[in-house]
Scaffold this motif. Structure first.
Motif, short mmCIF file in Angstrom:
data_model
loop_
_atom_site.label_atom_id
_atom_site.label_comp_id
_atom_site.label_asym_id
_atom_site.label_seq_id
_atom_site.Cartn_x
_atom_site.Cartn_y
_atom_site.Cartn_z
N HIS A 5 0.81 -1.22 0.00
CA HIS A 5 0.00 0.00 0.00
C HIS A 5 0.84 1.27 0.00
CE1 HIS A 5 0.51 -0.67 4.37
NE2 HIS A 5 0.36 0.61 4.49
N GLY A 60 -0.36 0.02 -9.70
CA GLY A 60 -1.67 -0.41 -10.20
C GLY A 60 -1.61 -1.86 -10.60
N LEU A 104 -12.64 -7.26 -8.77
CA LEU A 104 -13.36 -6.04 -8.40
C LEU A 104 -13.96 -6.22 -7.01
CD1 LEU A 104 -15.16 -5.29 -11.78
CD2 LEU A 104 -13.06 -4.29 -10.89
N PHE A 105 -14.25 -5.09 -6.35
CA PHE A 105 -14.89 -5.17 -5.04
C PHE A 105 -16.38 -5.42 -5.27
CE2 PHE A 105 -11.48 -1.81 -4.37
CZ PHE A 105 -10.53 -2.75 -4.02
N HIS A 107 -18.98 -5.60 -3.48
CA HIS A 107 -20.01 -4.88 -2.72
C HIS A 107 -20.02 -3.39 -3.04
CE1 HIS A 107 -16.24 -4.43 -0.68
NE2 HIS A 107 -16.74 -3.57 0.19
N LEU A 108 -19.17 -2.96 -3.98
CA LEU A 108 -19.12 -1.55 -4.31
C LEU A 108 -19.54 -1.33 -5.77
CD1 LEU A 108 -15.69 -0.53 -2.69
CD2 LEU A 108 -17.99 -0.32 -1.71
N PHE A 139 -11.97 3.98 -5.03
CA PHE A 139 -11.38 3.41 -3.81
C PHE A 139 -9.96 3.91 -3.55
CE2 PHE A 139 -9.18 0.17 -1.32
CZ PHE A 139 -10.06 -0.02 -0.27
N GLY A 140 -9.11 3.82 -4.57
CA GLY A 140 -7.71 4.23 -4.40
C GLY A 140 -7.58 5.70 -4.05
N LYS A 156 -9.88 7.46 -2.41
CA LYS A 156 -10.33 7.63 -1.02
C LYS A 156 -9.23 7.23 -0.05
CE LYS A 156 -15.25 7.35 -1.85
NZ LYS A 156 -16.33 6.41 -2.17
N MET A 157 -8.52 6.14 -0.38
CA MET A 157 -7.42 5.70 0.49
C MET A 157 -6.32 6.75 0.54
SD MET A 157 -8.30 2.95 1.89
CE MET A 157 -10.07 3.21 1.77
N ARG A 158 -6.26 7.57 -0.50
CA ARG A 158 -5.25 8.64 -0.54
C ARG A 158 -5.81 9.95 -0.01
NH1 ARG A 158 -3.59 5.01 -3.82
NH2 ARG A 158 -1.48 4.92 -4.65
N ASN A 159 -7.04 9.90 0.53
CA ASN A 159 -7.69 11.09 1.08
C ASN A 159 -7.78 12.23 0.09
OD1 ASN A 159 -7.99 9.82 3.65
ND2 ASN A 159 -5.81 10.23 4.01
N ARG A 185 -9.68 1.40 -12.36
CA ARG A 185 -9.39 1.44 -10.93
C ARG A 185 -7.88 1.49 -10.68
NH1 ARG A 185 -11.05 -3.69 -7.34
NH2 ARG A 185 -9.44 -4.58 -8.65
N ALA A 186 -7.12 0.75 -11.51
CA ALA A 186 -5.67 0.73 -11.34
C ALA A 186 -5.04 2.03 -11.84
CB ALA A 186 -5.07 -0.46 -12.06
N ILE A 206 -5.27 6.08 -9.86
CA ILE A 206 -4.35 6.55 -8.82
C ILE A 206 -3.02 7.02 -9.40
CG2 ILE A 206 -5.33 5.06 -7.01
CD1 ILE A 206 -2.90 3.18 -7.45
#
Lengths: 353, 265
Positions: A73, A78, A86-87, A89-90, A98-99, A101-104, A146-147, A150
């Motif tokens: 992480h 990527g 894939l996630f 549930h999303l 997602f990526g 959000k993880m990076r704020n 998704r990859a 970011i």
């Protein structure tokens, strides 16, 4: 964007060596394919770059930074897997976001960047869908978006096309290559499919049993394979066994096991008396009814003729060796059961020990 | 394919098994609604008077409260422990993993009586009081193997590559669990909680040893009560246990589907 450098990387699982002493330099923006049969260590190599697996010895550097002890992480990488991963549930939007959000990243920016990424993979308007509501090709695009969203230093693709049907695979391969070139991202691509590797990559890395056998462009690897494994793994290869009988002016004279003398380009190290394999591609040959003085000529019999549309494939029995010959479909020399002369110029083919 | 005749025989067998498991429960529940002052089947008349009687008996109500607290506490703690253990067992290769796996599941084959007796000796020796907390901890030991089973099944259903992707996208292992793994195993966690609750709520053998005048669970209360008395009150209290379990299962089925939680679908 970054360079990737693997220096004498080895991965052992107990007594088993998954990757052995691999050294590889990937340039900025380069697209490199890791190619080999299953179990050759290509996926393990990729996982070590991603940080999912820690190397037993050796160094991995991304942009000159040693990656030892740095968890996935914190590597800014990527990854796209064969099964897309894939996630479930999303939604598509949240998968891609997602990526970020993880990076704020700020919410206002997230929307724009996700839109941009979905645009890049031509998936606009599906952002409220869930992965299970998408086709395989669409899921693949989401995984790619998704990859990429970011802006990773390196893009790692693990057999990304293997779950798609043939037509879609070709189209996606083309698109991935297109996107990769456009944004100029350094990419490592693992595949067991040589066509895929040849068509997509700048350079190919052929692996077997944990080792790198050859690194080069598709042309180099197809035309100048360094050993028998590479020669037979990439494309179809005819092997003519023999002994070196003479060497002069960059050419070697070889007495084949089938009894004939042929001339081949010298590989630079074979000496008189050495056993040698002459590797010839099916399209190196031509079929004729008589010999041609300045070429190599072998007499044989046509065993089988297959009309493949683009070309004709013929099997010719020479001595106890069957040669696979590919000739233009306009050629009507090949008739099953008839004698034939197989000819090729000394410049064709590669001598291997 | 199983031949049709064999299928029929197996079907009949399954029905018989179900009938034998459920029939005694139905008999007890039916008896609890009797209007008589003695236990009789089939019940004569219909009355809720034995349920009213239950509410009037402070020791039974107290025990119901104890059982509820114990079951809540034990199921939550056991599910938390089970989650941690399952993650280690499913996601990591380490020395002694197999041994631990067997060890965690060992209480399944351990008779509750022996466990209860051992626990009683242990508590007595170190002067540890027998109260709600001790009972709950005993129940944690008993239900943890079940929670591990449920959560392991759920975790096996989560693609490891999905978690790896989350990590590559910048999520630390902890955030990966929170945002990816946890939502995906939520049905398994719910099943773990509910079944741990039911098992704890029903447990008699070990609870017999750790119960004390200050804290007695409902099944133990019933058990000691019928030693002296035999009236429809016990059938009413027993029926309450059945209803509680039934409600829990129905909620679970509505929310997630029970079959899926056992890995059947």
């Amino acid at each position: 964007m970054a360079t990737v450098s693997l220096q004498r990387v080895t991965k052992r699982y107990g007594q088993d060596v998954a990757v052995s002493d691999v050294t590889l330099e990937v340039d900025n923006g380069e697209f490199v394919a890791l190619l080999g049969p299953s179990g050759c260590g290509k996926t393990t190599t990729l996982q070590m770059v991603a940080g999912f697996v820690e190397a037993t010895s050796g160094d991995i550097l991304i942009d000159g930074q040693p990656m030892h002890g740095i968890p996935p992480h914190k590597r800014n990488i990527g990854v796209v897997f064969q099964n897309y991963a894939l996630f479930p549930h999303l939604t598509v939007f949240d998968n891609v976001a997602f990526g970020l959000k993880m990076r704020n990243v700020e919410r206002s920016q997230v929307v724009g960047r996700v839109d941009h990424a979905l645009d890049l993979v031509q998936l606009k308007g599906l952002d409220r869908r869930y992965p299970r509501e998408l086709s395989g090709g669409q899921q693949q695009r989401v995984a790619l978006a998704r990859a990429l969203v970011i802006e990773p230093s390196v893009l790692l693709l693990d057999e990304p096309l293997s779950n798609l049907d043939a037509n879609l695979r070709e189209q996606m391969r083309f698109e991935i290559r297109e996107i990769q070139k456009r944004i100029g991202i350094t990419t490592m691509f693992v595949t067991h499919d040589q066509t895929e590797a040849m068509a997509a990559a700048d350079r190919m890395v052929v692996m077997a049993k944990g080792e790198i056998r050859q690194i080069g462009t598709a042309r180099e690897i197809y035309e100048q394979p360094r050993d028998l494994f590479v020669a037979t793994f990439i494309g179809q290869a005819n092997l003519l066994r023999g002994k070196v009988a003479g060497v002069r002016d960059g050419e070697a004279e070889i007495v084949l096991d089938v009894g004939q003398r042929v001339v081949a380009r010298h590989n630079g190290y074979a000496r008189v008396g050495d056993a040698s394999n002459l590797v010839l591609r099916p399209e190196d040959f031509e079929l004729a009814t008589e010999e041609y003085p300045s070429k190599n000529n072998l007499h044989g019999r046509v065993m089988r003729v297959n009309y493949l549309g683009a070309a004709i494939n013929a099997a010719v029995l020479v001595g106890d060796t069957t040669l696979v010959v590919s000739i233009p479909r306009s050629d009507n020399v090949a008739r099953e059961g008839e004698p034939v002369v197989v000819r090729w110029p000394p410049s064709a083919g590669v001598m291997l020990s | 394919m199983i031949p049709l005749a064999t299928q029929r025989v197996l079907g009949v067998f399954a029905v018989i098994v179900c009938a034998f498991s459920i029939a005694p429960v139905l008999v007890i529940v039916a008896e609890s609604f009797t209007a008589t002052d003695y236990v009789v089947f089939p019940p004569s008349g219909f009355s809720l008077k034995w349920y009213v009687e239950f509410l009037k008996r402070a020791e039974f109500v107290d025990s119901a409260v104890v059982s509820t607290i114990v079951a809540f506490g034990a199921s939550i703690v056991a599910t938390a422990l089970g989650t941690a253990a399952s993650i280690a067992l499913v996601r990591y290769e380490f020395f002694g993993r197999r041994v631990l796996q067997q060890l965690f599941l060992a209480p399944l084959s351990l008779p509750g009586l022996i466990f209860g007796l051992a626990l009683l000796q242990f508590l007595a020796r170190y002067g540890i009081p027998r109260n709600v907390v001790t009972i709950a901890l005993a129940h944690v030991v008993i239900v943890v193997p079940f929670t591990i089973r449920f959560i392991t099944v759920a975790l096996l259903g989560v693609d490891r590559k999905v978690e790896l992707c989350a990590q590559s996208l910048g999520a630390s292992p902890l955030r990966t669990f929170r945002h990816i793994t946890f939502p995906l195993i939520r049905p398994g966690l719910a099943a773990s909680l509910v079944f741990a609750f039911i098992i704890s709520f029903d447990e008699v053998a070990a609870s017999l040893f750790v119960s004390s005048p200050s804290a007695t669970t409902l099944p133990v209360r019933i058990f000691t009560y019928i030693d002296q008395n035999y009236d429809p009150l016990v059938t009413a209290v027993s029926s309450l246990l059945v209803f509680a379990a039934l409600i829990a299962i129905v909620i679970l089925e509505r929310a997630f589907g029970v079959g899926r939680l056992f890995g059947l679908r």
